[in-house]
Design an enzyme around this catalytic site. Structure first.
Site, PDB file in Angstrom:
ATOM      1  N   ASP A   1     -92.136  13.957  50.654  1.00 26.77           N
ATOM      2  CA  ASP A   1     -90.965  13.732  51.511  1.00 26.77           C
ATOM      3  C   ASP A   1     -91.058  14.506  52.826  1.00 26.77           C
ATOM      4  OD1 ASP A   1     -88.519  12.639  52.130  1.00 26.77           O
ATOM      5  OD2 ASP A   1     -87.367  14.175  51.084  1.00 26.77           O
TER       6      ASP A   1
ATOM      7  N   ASN B   1     -86.011   2.741  48.666  1.00 27.69           N
ATOM      8  CA  ASN B   1     -86.610   2.762  50.005  1.00 27.69           C
ATOM      9  C   ASN B   1     -86.662   1.375  50.664  1.00 27.69           C
ATOM     10  OD1 ASN B   1     -88.953   5.441  49.191  1.00 27.69           O
ATOM     11  ND2 ASN B   1     -86.986   5.577  50.225  1.00 27.69           N
TER      12      ASN B   1
HETATM   13  C1  IPE Z   1     -87.829  10.112  47.822  1.00 26.00           C
HETATM   14  O1  IPE Z   1     -87.561  10.434  49.128  1.00 26.00           O
HETATM   15  C2  IPE Z   1     -88.805   8.971  47.753  1.00 26.00           C
HETATM   16  C3  IPE Z   1     -90.150   9.232  48.224  1.00 26.00           C
HETATM   17  C4  IPE Z   1     -90.578  10.362  48.726  1.00 26.00           C
HETATM   18  C5  IPE Z   1     -91.049   8.149  48.111  1.00 26.00           C
HETATM   19  P1  IPE Z   1     -86.306   9.821  49.931  1.00 26.00           P
HETATM   20  O2  IPE Z   1     -86.433  10.312  51.312  1.00 26.00           O
HETATM   21  O3  IPE Z   1     -86.277   8.363  49.730  1.00 26.00           O
HETATM   22  O4  IPE Z   1     -85.079  10.468  49.174  1.00 26.00           O
HETATM   23  P2  IPE Z   1     -83.629  10.821  49.710  1.00 26.00           P
HETATM   24  O5  IPE Z   1     -83.094   9.607  50.383  1.00 26.00           O
HETATM   25  O6  IPE Z   1     -83.767  11.967  50.653  1.00 26.00           O
HETATM   26  O7  IPE Z   1     -82.855  11.231  48.485  1.00 26.00           O
HETATM   27  C1  IPE Z   2     -91.090  10.176  52.636  1.00 25.53           C
HETATM   28  O1  IPE Z   2     -90.685  10.591  53.895  1.00 25.53           O
HETATM   29  C2  IPE Z   2     -91.771   8.833  52.656  1.00 25.53           C
HETATM   30  C3  IPE Z   2     -91.029   7.778  51.967  1.00 25.53           C
HETATM   31  C4  IPE Z   2     -89.856   7.894  51.417  1.00 25.53           C
HETATM   32  C5  IPE Z   2     -91.676   6.474  51.892  1.00 25.53           C
HETATM   33  P1  IPE Z   2     -89.316  10.124  54.520  1.00 25.53           P
HETATM   34  O2  IPE Z   2     -89.541   8.863  55.257  1.00 25.53           O
HETATM   35  O3  IPE Z   2     -88.251  10.068  53.487  1.00 25.53           O
HETATM   36  O4  IPE Z   2     -89.034  11.289  55.544  1.00 25.53           O
HETATM   37  P2  IPE Z   2     -87.629  11.948  55.875  1.00 25.53           P
HETATM   38  O5  IPE Z   2     -87.066  12.427  54.567  1.00 25.53           O
HETATM   39  O6  IPE Z   2     -86.788  10.875  56.488  1.00 25.53           O
HETATM   40  O7  IPE Z   2     -87.952  13.062  56.790  1.00 25.53           O
HETATM   41 MG    MG Z   3     -86.943  11.461  52.805  1.00 29.49          MG
END
Ligand code: IPE
Ligand code: IPE
Ligand code: MG
Length: 246
Positions: free
Chosen positions: A26, A74
């Site tokens: 993340d 996602n």
């Molecule tokens: C969790 O991260 C999913 C992945 C890293 C693939 P998210 O960014 O989707 O989670 P939230 O929205 O912060 O809970």
């Molecule tokens: C994790 O990074 C990747 C996926 C969830 C696919 P994020 O895209 O959630 O990055 P932040 O949390 O918005 O910084």
């Molecule tokens: Mg995220």
């Protein structure tokens, strides 16, 4: 040299490595935003980190690595961001098909793959088939994965067996439910690391993580290095896991 005798060694100095490590990759979007770049640039950088860290885990002797790459939630992101992620998955899987052919890593996918394009599904199947006999680290890629969706899937499969008379309600126990999850046959995660400073599971390995140790790191995933991982592993090695006992 850090906490391992050498980067290539499969015999780390710490004798209490997690057998199964989970990583919630993340922070890609915030990493990009901090640099004035589009979120997709963060995902591109995140794939590079994933390449480095998965290789490192295999080198130090982790037996199972599960990475959270794309959640069932996602899909709700803007279309262009989802499209970019699919593009990066495709190029990673094409590359893995070539690079892992002579490797020991065994690739598996956790989640409902039917939602991906036929092309991506084919690449996933090919990667699994190509590496099925590999005896090194199992690399689970959680894609279109959600812990709740996984349980719904398991309960449906169990119900079908009951309707067909192949199982009875009395057969249902924790072991049976575990056998209907995507992680069937694998040990539960010992440690889950979440970079980017968020203190939540976001639907990752809900059933399997009942007694998993958590480690939250403030660093954003694209900046994550083997040093960050070593620190988490060292702390994990000192934790006292009681599993409800004393
Ligand atoms: C969790 O991260 C999913 C992945 C890293 C693939 P998210 O960014 O989707 O989670 P939230 O929205 O912060 O809970
Ligand atoms: C994790 O990074 C990747 C996926 C969830 C696919 P994020 O895209 O959630 O990055 P932040 O949390 O918005 O910084
Ligand atoms: Mg995220």
């Amino acid at each position: 040299m850090g906490i391992f005798s050498s980067k290539k060694s499969s015999e780390p100095i710490i004798d209490n490595l997690p057998q199964h490590l989970g990583i919630i990759m993340d922070g890609n979007g915030r990493w990009a935003k901090k640099r004035g770049l589009p979120r997709t640039a963060g995902h591109k950088a995140g794939v590079e980190t994933f390449r480095r860290i998965s290789r490192y885990c295999s080198d130090i002797g982790i037996k199972y690595l599960t990475v959270y790459a794309f959640s069932t939630e996602n899909w709700s992101r803007p279309e262009d961001e989802v499209a970019a992620l699919m593009k990066y998955f495709k190029s990673y899987l094409e590359e893995a098909l070539r690079d892992f052919a002579d490797d020991t890593i065994s690739i598996r996918f956790l989640g409902d793959m039917s939602r991906f394009s036929p092309e991506l599904q084919e690449l996933m199947r090919k990667n699994e088939a190509m590496s099925a006999s590999h005896e090194g680290m199992v690399l689970n890629m959680a894609m279109n994965y959600g812990g709740r969706a996984e349980l719904v899937h398991a309960f449906k499969e169990i119900s079908k067996k009951i309707s067909a008379g192949e199982l009875s309600a009395d057969d249902i126990d924790e072991r049976l439910i575990s056998d209907y999850l995507y992680t069937k046959g694998q040990p539960d995660p010992d440690l889950i690391i979440r970079p980017s400073g968020e203190y939540r599971t976001s639907n990752f390995l809900l059933w399997q993580s009942a007694y998993t140790e958590y480690y939250i790191d403030d660093v954003l995933w694209p900046d994550y290095t083997s040093e960050h991982l070593n620190k988490a592993l060292l702390e994990y090695s000192k934790r006292n896991r009681r599993f409800g006992g004393v």
